[in-house]
Each structure stands twice: as structure tokens, then as C-alpha cells.
Scaffold this motif. Sequence first.
Motif, short mmCIF file in Angstrom:
data_model
loop_
_atom_site.label_atom_id
_atom_site.label_comp_id
_atom_site.label_asym_id
_atom_site.label_seq_id
_atom_site.Cartn_x
_atom_site.Cartn_y
_atom_site.Cartn_z
N VAL A 1 0.86 -1.19 0.00
CA VAL A 1 0.00 0.00 0.00
C VAL A 1 0.89 1.24 0.00
N TYR A 2 0.60 2.18 -0.89
CA TYR A 2 1.33 3.45 -0.90
C TYR A 2 0.83 4.37 0.21
N ASP A 3 1.61 5.40 0.50
CA ASP A 3 1.25 6.34 1.56
C ASP A 3 0.31 7.44 1.09
N LYS A 4 0.00 7.50 -0.20
CA LYS A 4 -0.91 8.49 -0.75
C LYS A 4 -2.30 7.89 -0.95
N ARG A 5 -3.31 8.77 -1.00
CA ARG A 5 -4.70 8.34 -1.21
C ARG A 5 -5.32 9.15 -2.34
N VAL A 6 -6.40 8.63 -2.91
CA VAL A 6 -7.11 9.33 -3.98
C VAL A 6 -8.59 9.41 -3.64
N THR A 7 -9.32 10.22 -4.42
CA THR A 7 -10.77 10.34 -4.31
C THR A 7 -11.40 9.81 -5.59
N LEU A 8 -12.42 8.98 -5.45
CA LEU A 8 -13.18 8.46 -6.59
C LEU A 8 -14.44 9.30 -6.76
N MET A 9 -14.74 9.69 -7.99
CA MET A 9 -15.90 10.53 -8.27
C MET A 9 -16.76 9.92 -9.35
N GLY A 10 -18.06 9.77 -9.05
CA GLY A 10 -19.02 9.25 -10.02
C GLY A 10 -20.13 10.24 -10.26
N SER A 11 -21.19 9.81 -10.94
CA SER A 11 -22.29 10.71 -11.30
C SER A 11 -23.16 11.08 -10.10
N LYS A 12 -23.14 10.27 -9.04
CA LYS A 12 -24.00 10.52 -7.88
C LYS A 12 -23.25 10.95 -6.62
N GLY A 13 -21.98 10.70 -6.56
CA GLY A 13 -21.26 11.03 -5.34
C GLY A 13 -19.78 10.73 -5.45
N PHE A 14 -19.09 10.80 -4.31
CA PHE A 14 -17.65 10.55 -4.31
C PHE A 14 -17.27 9.77 -3.05
N ILE A 15 -16.12 9.13 -3.11
CA ILE A 15 -15.54 8.42 -1.97
C ILE A 15 -14.09 8.86 -1.86
N SER A 16 -13.74 9.43 -0.73
CA SER A 16 -12.38 9.92 -0.53
C SER A 16 -11.54 8.90 0.25
N ASN A 17 -10.26 9.19 0.35
CA ASN A 17 -9.34 8.39 1.15
C ASN A 17 -9.24 6.94 0.67
N ARG B 1 -23.13 2.00 -5.78
CA ARG B 1 -24.36 2.76 -5.60
C ARG B 1 -24.06 4.17 -5.10
N THR B 2 -23.11 4.29 -4.19
CA THR B 2 -22.73 5.61 -3.68
C THR B 2 -22.19 6.50 -4.78
N LEU B 3 -21.39 5.91 -5.66
CA LEU B 3 -20.75 6.68 -6.73
C LEU B 3 -21.66 6.90 -7.94
N GLY B 4 -22.62 6.01 -8.14
CA GLY B 4 -23.48 6.12 -9.32
C GLY B 4 -22.83 5.50 -10.54
N VAL B 5 -22.10 4.40 -10.33
CA VAL B 5 -21.48 3.69 -11.45
C VAL B 5 -22.03 2.26 -11.47
N ASN B 6 -21.81 1.58 -12.59
CA ASN B 6 -22.36 0.23 -12.75
C ASN B 6 -21.29 -0.73 -13.29
N PRO B 7 -20.30 -1.05 -12.45
CA PRO B 7 -19.20 -1.89 -12.93
C PRO B 7 -19.58 -3.36 -12.99
N PRO B 8 -18.95 -4.12 -13.88
CA PRO B 8 -19.19 -5.56 -13.96
C PRO B 8 -18.34 -6.31 -12.93
N ILE B 9 -18.71 -7.56 -12.68
CA ILE B 9 -17.87 -8.44 -11.87
C ILE B 9 -16.83 -9.03 -12.81
N ARG B 10 -15.56 -8.79 -12.52
CA ARG B 10 -14.50 -9.23 -13.41
C ARG B 10 -13.29 -9.74 -12.63
#
Length: 212
Positions: free
Chosen positions: A66-82, A103-112
Motif C-alpha cells: 500500500v502506498y502512503d498516498k490516497r485518492v478520491t473516486l468521483m461518479g455521477s451521484k457522489g464521491f468516496i475519498s481516502n 451505488r454511492t458513486l453512481g457507477v455500474n461496474p461488472p464483476i470481473r
Amino acid sequence: MKEELIKEIVEKVIDNIVGCQECSMEIPLEVSARHVHLSKEHMEFLFGSQDQLKTLKELSQPGQFVYDKRVTLMGSKGFISNVAILGPARSDTQVEISYTDARTLGVNPPIRESGNLEGTGRIIIAAGGKAVNLNQGVIIAKRHIHMTPKDAEDLQVKDGQQVKVRIKSKRPVVLEEVLIRVSGKYRLSMHIDHDEGNAAAYRPGTIGVIIK
């Protein structure tokens, strides 16, 4: 009386056999939280250079950390930080989330399976005032078991096979279509996401058993 005694003995023998089989197939279970694998290109764009990211801690799989930096994910309905970034850098950026996250982000990813990104979801990855608009690369990781060739031989399974696994916990469940992944670089461990872990009342030390 004799018939009842024989029946009782047979049942105990069967229980012992099944118990021994299960003990030999116990697999450590880990919950894989949401995370990002960045390509070298995206790592350098977001953080200036790969050298700006330092290893925070090692993971159970050899060579993964795990790296010491973090990112924020942003979708059509919301975001998730850290959101954690796992290393080392990959050829293609990949985002792994749960259904709840989706659901929080508003994305529809497949199981892969990891690395199978063709036609997967879009998302924005942000850090330090910069953002990458990822056209594809968001997945819900298929539940899987990492193991060595020796583990596969002992467990009588092969790479790419799908098996059923009983999760031994206070809320036991049976998970189907668990992918076997075999490599000399792996260490025996089954990976599930937070949704699956919560459903099974996961705690550190929880184990799974392949159902033959």
C-alpha cells in the motif's frame, strides 16, 4: 441395540473423515477494501513522479504493498475519498469497489477478474487538485483464491477453476463461483470484498473451506 451402536460408530467415523478433509483445506480469508491500481502514467500525472509515493505497508501477497498516498473516486451521484493505492504500478489503471460503493458513486461496474478491463465502467480519480477521467477500468473483483502450485496440488484444484467455499464464521455462508488463481508468486489466501465480508460476519482469522 447392536444396529444402533453400529449406526453411531459409522456416523462418528464419517464425521471424523469429513472433519479431516476440511482441516486439510482450510484457507485464510481476507477482506479486500476498495482500492486503486494506478498505471505509471497516471501515477506521474497525479503525483508528479512515482518517487513521490512511498510504501506504507506490505500486503499478504508477496511484492504487493500500500502506498502512503490516497485518492478520491468521483461518479455521477457522489464521491468516496481516502481510497488506498496499491503497488507496484500496473500497465493499466484499475479501480476495485463493492456494490455498495458503486451505488454511492453512481457507477455500474461488472464483476470481473483482475486485469480484465475491456468494456468496464468509467470514473474520475482525483488527487492533489488533479484528476484522471478513466474511460474504463472500474470493476467489482470476482471473489478468488490465491495459491501456489503446491497448494493447488494439495487442494486438488487448478488455475482458472471455480469452486464453492464455505465460510466458517458466526454467520456462515457458502460462496459459489470462487476463482482459483495459481502462481509461484502467490501466498494462499482467499479475497472477498466488504459486502461479502459483512454478509459472513467476517473477523480477522476467519477461514474458508473448499466444498468438494
